[in-house]
Design an enzyme around this catalytic site. Structure first.
Site, PDB file in Angstrom:
ATOM      1  N   GLY A   1       0.693  -1.246   0.117  1.00 12.59           N
ATOM      2  CA  GLY A   1      -0.031   0.028  -0.015  1.00 12.59           C
ATOM      3  C   GLY A   1       0.845   1.322  -0.099  1.00 12.59           C
ATOM      4  O   GLY A   1       2.099   1.275  -0.182  1.00 12.59           O
ATOM      5  N   ASN A   2       0.447   2.579   0.325  1.00 13.12           N
ATOM      6  CA  ASN A   2       1.207   3.465   0.531  1.00 13.12           C
ATOM      7  C   ASN A   2       0.471   4.522   1.258  1.00 13.12           C
ATOM      8  O   ASN A   2      -0.737   4.377   2.145  1.00 13.12           O
ATOM      9  CB  ASN A   2       1.040   4.564  -1.065  1.00 13.12           C
ATOM     10  CG  ASN A   2      -0.188   4.734  -1.405  1.00 13.12           C
ATOM     11  OD1 ASN A   2      -0.896   5.510  -0.965  1.00 13.12           O
ATOM     12  ND2 ASN A   2      -0.604   3.970  -2.673  1.00 13.12           N
ATOM     13  N   HIS A   3       0.987   5.737   1.668  1.00 16.44           N
ATOM     14  CA  HIS A   3       0.626   6.411   2.741  1.00 16.44           C
ATOM     15  C   HIS A   3      -0.327   7.570   2.460  1.00 16.44           C
ATOM     16  O   HIS A   3      -0.661   8.579   3.338  1.00 16.44           O
ATOM     17  CB  HIS A   3       1.669   7.246   3.242  1.00 16.44           C
ATOM     18  CG  HIS A   3       2.839   6.363   4.058  1.00 16.44           C
ATOM     19  ND1 HIS A   3       2.338   5.773   5.251  1.00 16.44           N
ATOM     20  CD2 HIS A   3       4.020   6.149   3.967  1.00 16.44           C
ATOM     21  CE1 HIS A   3       3.522   4.965   5.542  1.00 16.44           C
ATOM     22  NE2 HIS A   3       4.522   5.303   4.901  1.00 16.44           N
ATOM     23  N   SER A   4      -1.133   7.522   1.271  1.00 22.23           N
ATOM     24  CA  SER A   4      -2.032   8.406   1.102  1.00 22.23           C
ATOM     25  C   SER A   4      -3.297   8.330   2.041  1.00 22.23           C
ATOM     26  O   SER A   4      -3.638   7.165   2.396  1.00 22.23           O
ATOM     27  CB  SER A   4      -2.605   8.156  -0.299  1.00 22.23           C
ATOM     28  OG  SER A   4      -3.843   8.788  -0.508  1.00 22.23           O
TER      29      SER A   4
ATOM     30  N   ALA B   1      -3.911   7.630  -4.926  1.00 18.16           N
ATOM     31  CA  ALA B   1      -2.483   7.227  -5.182  1.00 18.16           C
ATOM     32  C   ALA B   1      -2.636   5.810  -5.511  1.00 18.16           C
ATOM     33  O   ALA B   1      -2.515   4.934  -4.601  1.00 18.16           O
ATOM     34  CB  ALA B   1      -1.789   7.450  -4.067  1.00 18.16           C
TER      35      ALA B   1
END
Ligand code: CTP
Length: 403
Positions: A209-212, A276
């Site tokens: 995943g990512n930090h969005s 994102a």
């Protein structure tokens, strides 16, 4: 039409017509608006603050300072919280003060601090109304962008008959409804917004995943909704909730986001892709939790479909398509490349080099580049304010298409 979530500030000045505001406050409350009444000292001679605080369900402010509670009635806060300010009845004296910027009471301070549209409903005797000085002041108020609700003709408190009496509460109410209708330039438009991260499953318990945080996309969806658009928000996993009335479709992976966006894109007049999205996803997803064994472990990844670029190939001429770019270097060049490759009307660039911009912050600093490579830079602002700037450009683009 409901006025739910609309906050209306009413300033009452000293005229016998002040009694009509009781009926107006009732009409507004019935339509679910929240109402804050401010009175001049003179106005309290004509109708009691108690009547208006009871009807509005809010304390009435007369002075800067509440003698009983010791609280400061902050005029800037009152003005900033208003979606609309109405001054009714507006006496010749109050009109003159507004026209000249005189600030000798709370109502005037609120007027001068206004961020929202101001409606002014004059009330006075017929000779006063036709006096050139009053006429000049009214013209000045119009030149400031204030809207004048013209007084009606009829019997006046003085016994004279003519023009000058305060418009009826129902008429003022109709102006307010009209303002909120027109304040919705995207009424009848459909909008599609993507927001948040995507989670690409590795096995049943792990993902990439990512930090969005989704904050920027949610702020845009909420603003488009406020402007009257019918909004579908395709959202990756976030802790946020959109405004009531927004159709949220919760997705996890880039593939699910592509499916959902593809479904809604053709009907959308406006599409803003702020999610994102993962660029790569595991080639295979393990059915069972992967157990640790070897010292080294490699996951094979394959490219996801670029949702924005896919939609760009399907875009028709009446649509506005907006993308985002988060860059660390060669920002403008990269962003312009994406704008062209993905067939966008404009691209919103976040540079990781700007403090307070990008993921997880409540603020953002953007640069917008349009199809003609025109570059607009904006200051660091809250994401809500950034959303307003982006939506202003969207409205302009839709208007330029003659829609
Ligand atoms: N985007 C998308 N689908 C993807 C990847 C990106 O819809 N699979 C969209 C994003 O929502 C954003 C824009 O494309 O509006 C830019 O995304 P970004 O990841 O910055 O650009 P990429 O095209 O993926 O290029 P690069 O990774 O080289 O920066």
């Amino acid at each position: 039409m409901s006025l739910r979530d609309k906050h209306i500030v009413i300033g009452i000045s000293g005229s016998i017509a002040a009694y009509k505001i009781a009926t107006l406050v009732r009409l507004l409350r019935k339509a679910d608006a929240s109402v804050q009444v401010i009175m001049t000292q003179e106005a309290t001679q004509f109708i009691t603050p108690l009547t208006l605080s009871t009807l509005s369900n809010n304390p009435v402010f007369v002075d800067y300072y509440d003698q009983k509670t010791g609280e400061w009635n902050n005029h800037v806060h009152v003005a900033e919280s208003a979606d609309l300010i109405l001054i009714a009845p507006a006496t010749a004296n109050t009109i003159a003060k507004c026209a000249q910027g005189i600030c000798d009471n709370l109502l005037q301070a609120v007027y001068l601090s206004a961020k929202s549209r101001v409606l002014i409903a004059p009330a006075m005797d017929l000779d006063m109304w036709i006096h050139p000085s009053v006429n000049n002041n009214i013209e000045l108020l119009k030149s400031y962008g204030n809207v004048i609700i013209p007084p009606g003709k009829g019997e006046l408190a003085s016994g004279l008959v003519g023009e000058g009496r305060l418009a009826e509460p129902e008429e003022i109410f109709a102006y307010i409804l009209d303002f909120f209708e027109k304040g919705m330039p995207l009424k009848g438009k459909k909008a599609l917004v993507s927001a948040g991260p995507t989670y690409e499953a590795i096995d049943p318990v792990r993902f990439i995943g990512n930090h969005s945080s989704g904050k920027m996309g949610y702020a845009i969806a909420n603003r488009l909704h406020e402007l009257g658009a019918e909004v579908t928000l395709v959202s990756g996993p976030t802790v946020l909730s959109p405004a009531v009335g927004i159709n949220r479709i919760a997705v996890q992976s880039a593939a699910e986001m592509l499916d959902a966006c593809s479904k809604f894109f053709d009907q959308a007049d406006i599409t803003v892709m702020s999610a994102a999205v993962a660029d790569y996803t595991p080639t295979e997803v393990a059915d069972q939790k992967i157990k640790k064994k070897a010292e080294d472990f490699t996951i094979s990844l394959k490219k996801t479909t670029d949702i924005l670029a896919t939609l760009g190939t399907r875009k028709h001429e009446n649509q506005t398509l907006v993308g985002f770019a988060l860059e660390t270097n060669n920002e403008l060049e990269n962003a312009i490349g994406k704008l062209r490759r993905k067939n966008l009307d404009f691209i919103v660039l976040n540079s990781m080099q700007d403090k307070g911009a990008g993921f997880a912050h409540d603020t953002n600093k953007i640069t917008v580049i349009d199809k003609n490579a025109e570059i607009l830079t904006f200051d660091l602002k809250s994401k809500t304010e950034v959303a307003k700037d982006i939506c202003r450009l969207i409205i302009k683009h839709q208007e330029s298409l003659g829609l």
